[in-house]
Design an enzyme around this catalytic site. Structure first.
Site, mmCIF file in Angstrom:
data_model
loop_
_atom_site.group_PDB
_atom_site.id
_atom_site.type_symbol
_atom_site.label_atom_id
_atom_site.label_comp_id
_atom_site.label_asym_id
_atom_site.label_seq_id
_atom_site.Cartn_x
_atom_site.Cartn_y
_atom_site.Cartn_z
ATOM 1 N N GLU A 91 -54.112 5.747 121.194
ATOM 2 C CA GLU A 91 -54.993 6.488 122.088
ATOM 3 C C GLU A 91 -55.413 5.661 123.292
ATOM 4 O O GLU A 91 -55.541 4.438 123.206
ATOM 5 C CB GLU A 91 -56.237 6.934 121.308
ATOM 6 C CG GLU A 91 -55.870 7.924 120.221
ATOM 7 C CD GLU A 91 -57.028 8.364 119.352
ATOM 8 O OE1 GLU A 91 -56.864 9.354 118.645
ATOM 9 O OE2 GLU A 91 -58.092 7.729 119.381
ATOM 10 N N CYS A 104 -59.431 2.595 128.902
ATOM 11 C CA CYS A 104 -59.443 1.786 127.681
ATOM 12 C C CYS A 104 -58.065 1.953 127.026
ATOM 13 O O CYS A 104 -57.642 3.057 126.712
ATOM 14 C CB CYS A 104 -60.564 2.294 126.779
ATOM 15 S SG CYS A 104 -60.650 1.468 125.206
ATOM 16 N N CYS A 111 -54.241 -1.866 113.162
ATOM 17 C CA CYS A 111 -54.702 -3.235 113.404
ATOM 18 C C CYS A 111 -54.766 -3.969 112.080
ATOM 19 O O CYS A 111 -55.207 -3.414 111.073
ATOM 20 C CB CYS A 111 -56.081 -3.229 114.061
ATOM 21 S SG CYS A 111 -56.679 -4.897 114.453
ATOM 22 N N CYS A 115 -61.511 -4.832 110.476
ATOM 23 C CA CYS A 115 -62.974 -4.922 110.543
ATOM 24 C C CYS A 115 -63.601 -3.762 109.779
ATOM 25 O O CYS A 115 -63.092 -2.631 109.790
ATOM 26 C CB CYS A 115 -63.456 -4.930 111.986
ATOM 27 S SG CYS A 115 -62.843 -6.351 112.897
ATOM 28 N N CYS A 118 -64.551 -0.399 111.698
ATOM 29 C CA CYS A 118 -63.624 0.112 112.707
ATOM 30 C C CYS A 118 -62.591 1.050 112.095
ATOM 31 O O CYS A 118 -61.909 0.700 111.129
ATOM 32 C CB CYS A 118 -62.936 -1.064 113.398
ATOM 33 S SG CYS A 118 -61.615 -0.563 114.513
ATOM 34 N N CYS A 341 -65.918 3.983 121.063
ATOM 35 C CA CYS A 341 -65.399 2.746 120.468
ATOM 36 C C CYS A 341 -65.258 2.891 118.969
ATOM 37 O O CYS A 341 -66.179 3.351 118.304
ATOM 38 C CB CYS A 341 -66.367 1.592 120.652
ATOM 39 S SG CYS A 341 -66.882 1.317 122.301
HETATM 40 N N1 SAH Z 1 -59.521 -5.606 118.598
HETATM 41 C C1 SAH Z 1 -60.337 -5.880 119.718
HETATM 42 C C2 SAH Z 1 -60.388 -4.766 120.726
HETATM 43 C C3 SAH Z 1 -60.452 -3.364 120.228
HETATM 44 S S1 SAH Z 1 -61.944 -2.877 119.469
HETATM 45 C C4 SAH Z 1 -61.721 -6.279 119.267
HETATM 46 O O1 SAH Z 1 -62.063 -6.111 118.110
HETATM 47 O O2 SAH Z 1 -62.463 -6.782 120.107
HETATM 48 C C5 SAH Z 1 -63.037 -2.702 120.861
HETATM 49 C C6 SAH Z 1 -64.518 -2.833 120.524
HETATM 50 O O3 SAH Z 1 -64.974 -1.714 119.753
HETATM 51 C C7 SAH Z 1 -64.802 -4.073 119.685
HETATM 52 O O4 SAH Z 1 -65.925 -4.760 120.153
HETATM 53 C C8 SAH Z 1 -65.068 -3.468 118.340
HETATM 54 O O5 SAH Z 1 -65.837 -4.312 117.562
HETATM 55 C C9 SAH Z 1 -65.770 -2.191 118.691
HETATM 56 N N2 SAH Z 1 -65.796 -1.230 117.599
HETATM 57 C C10 SAH Z 1 -64.871 -1.052 116.650
HETATM 58 N N3 SAH Z 1 -65.246 -0.060 115.802
HETATM 59 C C11 SAH Z 1 -66.427 0.392 116.256
HETATM 60 C C12 SAH Z 1 -67.301 1.441 115.835
HETATM 61 N N4 SAH Z 1 -67.003 2.214 114.785
HETATM 62 N N5 SAH Z 1 -68.409 1.655 116.535
HETATM 63 C C13 SAH Z 1 -68.692 0.907 117.618
HETATM 64 N N6 SAH Z 1 -67.914 -0.083 118.068
HETATM 65 C C14 SAH Z 1 -66.782 -0.336 117.400
HETATM 66 FE FE1 SF4 Z 2 -58.870 -4.487 114.929
HETATM 67 FE FE2 SF4 Z 2 -60.836 -2.712 115.041
HETATM 68 FE FE3 SF4 Z 2 -61.358 -5.212 114.305
HETATM 69 FE FE4 SF4 Z 2 -60.741 -4.702 116.868
HETATM 70 S S1 SF4 Z 2 -62.566 -3.975 115.758
HETATM 71 S S2 SF4 Z 2 -59.945 -6.340 115.565
HETATM 72 S S3 SF4 Z 2 -59.284 -3.012 116.566
HETATM 73 S S4 SF4 Z 2 -60.069 -3.765 113.196
#
Ligand code: SAH
Ligand code: SF4
Length: 379
Positions: A91, A104, A111, A115, A118, A341
């Site tokens: 996306e 974005c 991934c 996390c 996420c 995000c």
């Molecule tokens: N992998 C990279 C970039 C993609 S995620 C990273 O982790 O930085 C982009 C941002 O969205 C990151 O700061 C991540 O922590 C945040 N993010 C991921 N899941 C989220 C969620 N459910 N709610 C709010 N922010 C989120």
């Molecule tokens: Fe991967 Fe999501 Fe963690 Fe970014 S926040 S590193 S996209 S798992």
């Protein structure tokens, strides 16, 4: 198989032109037609001799992944879902604001970092995107929007690598894509308006500093290793101390004189006054020039987590601000189309049951700390 010219930065395209027996400078003309004019039909590249157009037609193509879906939010945000084959989709999200418009972009299908909060992480890792698939998101969005808005002017002013995937775990494809975005013959973005966001792949932060320094955002999410390990599993490999050292080194070459720390606000997990004070102590001890961007958690099915109440986010921000740290709270955009995000899942297969299983396992790992000292005071 013909070469997809979206896979090449200008240097790569010059090498490709040489292979075709053409002068390198032809690459500049071609690159400009592709990226600045959005052209994909070599027949229409009138600047090039007919013989070269014929060669290109048999050896090359300009191809973006197919758009599976498009969602337009009431607030102007647009989300595209691109089919990258094998049941995977990624996306991109366009976010217009008064003084800029940001795209974005995704770097991977899924991934591997996983996390806790996420949606992409829950989905698991499918594969790295190619340079062409990364660049195509900008190519497609920019030229589609220009057509729709009836303008020849640049529409997208900023790019953030904050879509699906960990860009620094797809380094080989990322760097030529960044170079194409920065190139004056390409999109001409300034280094300050191109941001790579990372969960903390320390060795690659150093390589990016040397190869292609752009603005850096680091997803911190916790003030201590103990908590960060539970939220960002990569922390076990690259703990906070090492990460902050890498940030300091990065600043020597960075186009901005600060690092942006992203911090996803999770109710009862990382959002207490105590956590905020620990964060202040952490960045002060290192003397690291930084800004904080607090992101209210965007829930998705099976996450098992809850967004911090607004009041708690404000109280947290106040502690950082009072300590002299520039802090912003990210506005949530595109809520009505799941474009915020961490809501980007982009999987066209039904993996709901897998997601639920993973979520159950992870919920056990993570004990909320609601009710601990400090929490009450911050509310
Ligand atoms: N992998 C990279 C970039 C993609 S995620 C990273 O982790 O930085 C982009 C941002 O969205 C990151 O700061 C991540 O922590 C945040 N993010 C991921 N899941 C989220 C969620 N459910 N709610 C709010 N922010 C989120
Ligand atoms: Fe991967 Fe999501 Fe963690 Fe970014 S926040 S590193 S996209 S798992």
């Amino acid at each position: 198989m013909t070469a997809n010219l979206l896979d090449f930065d200008l240097e790569g395209l010059a090498a490709f032109c040489e292979q075709l027996g053409e002068k390198r400078f032809r690459a500049v003309q071609l690159f400009r037609w592709i990226h600045q004019r959005g052209e994909s039909d070599f027949e229409r590249v009138s600047e090039l001799a007919k013989s070269l157009r014929e060669k290109l037609k048999s050896a090359a193509r300009v191809e973006a992944p197919r758009v599976l879906e498009r969602h337009d939010s009431a607030d102007g945000t647009i989300k595209w879902l691109f089919d990258v084959g094998g049941g995977n989709a990624v996306e991109s999200v366009y976010i217009p604001e008064d003084d800029r418009a940001t795209l974005c972009i995704s770097s991977q299908a899924g991934c591997a970092v996983g996390c806790r909060f996420c949606s992409t992480g829950h989905q698991g890792f499918s594969r790295n995107l190619t340079t062409g698939e990364i660049v195509a998101q900008l190519w497609y969005a920019e030229h589609t929007l220009r057509r729709e808005l009836g303008t020849q002017d640049r529409v997208i002013s900023n790019v953030v690598m904050m879509g699906m995937g960990e860009p620094l775990q797809n380094y080989g494809a990322l760097v030529p894509a960044l170079r194409t975005m920065l190139d004056d013959h390409g999109y001409g973005l300034s280094r300050r308006r191109l941001t790579v966001s990372t969960s903390g792949v320390v060795p690659m932060i150093d390589r990016l500093r040397a190869d292609c320094p752009v603005a850096l955002a680091v997803s911190l999410h916790a003030p201590s290793d103990e908590l960060r390990e539970k939220l960002v599993p990569l922390n076990r490999k690259h703990p906070i101390g090492e990460l902050l050292d890498a940030c300091m080194r990065y600043l020597e070459a960075a186009p901005r004189d600060f690092i942006t720390f992203e911090y996803c606000m999770l109710d009862g997990v990382n959002d207490t006054a105590e956590h905020a004070r620990e964060l202040v102590a952490l960045v002060r001890a290192r003397g690291i020039p930084c800004k904080f961007n607090l992101i209210p958690f965007n829930p998705f099915p099976a996450s098992g987590l809850v967004r911090s109440p607004q009041q708690r986010v404000q109280a947290f921000a106040k502690i950082l601000l009072d300590a002299g740290i520039v802090t912003t709270v990210r506005k949530t955009r595109g809520d009505d189309i799941d474009a915020a995000c961490g809501q980007l899942a982009g999987d066209v297969r039904d993996r709901t049951r897998v997601d639920e299983r993973i979520a159950r396992q992870r919920t056990v790992m993570l004990k909320p700390v609601r009710g601990h000292v400090g929490d009450g005071k911050s509310v």
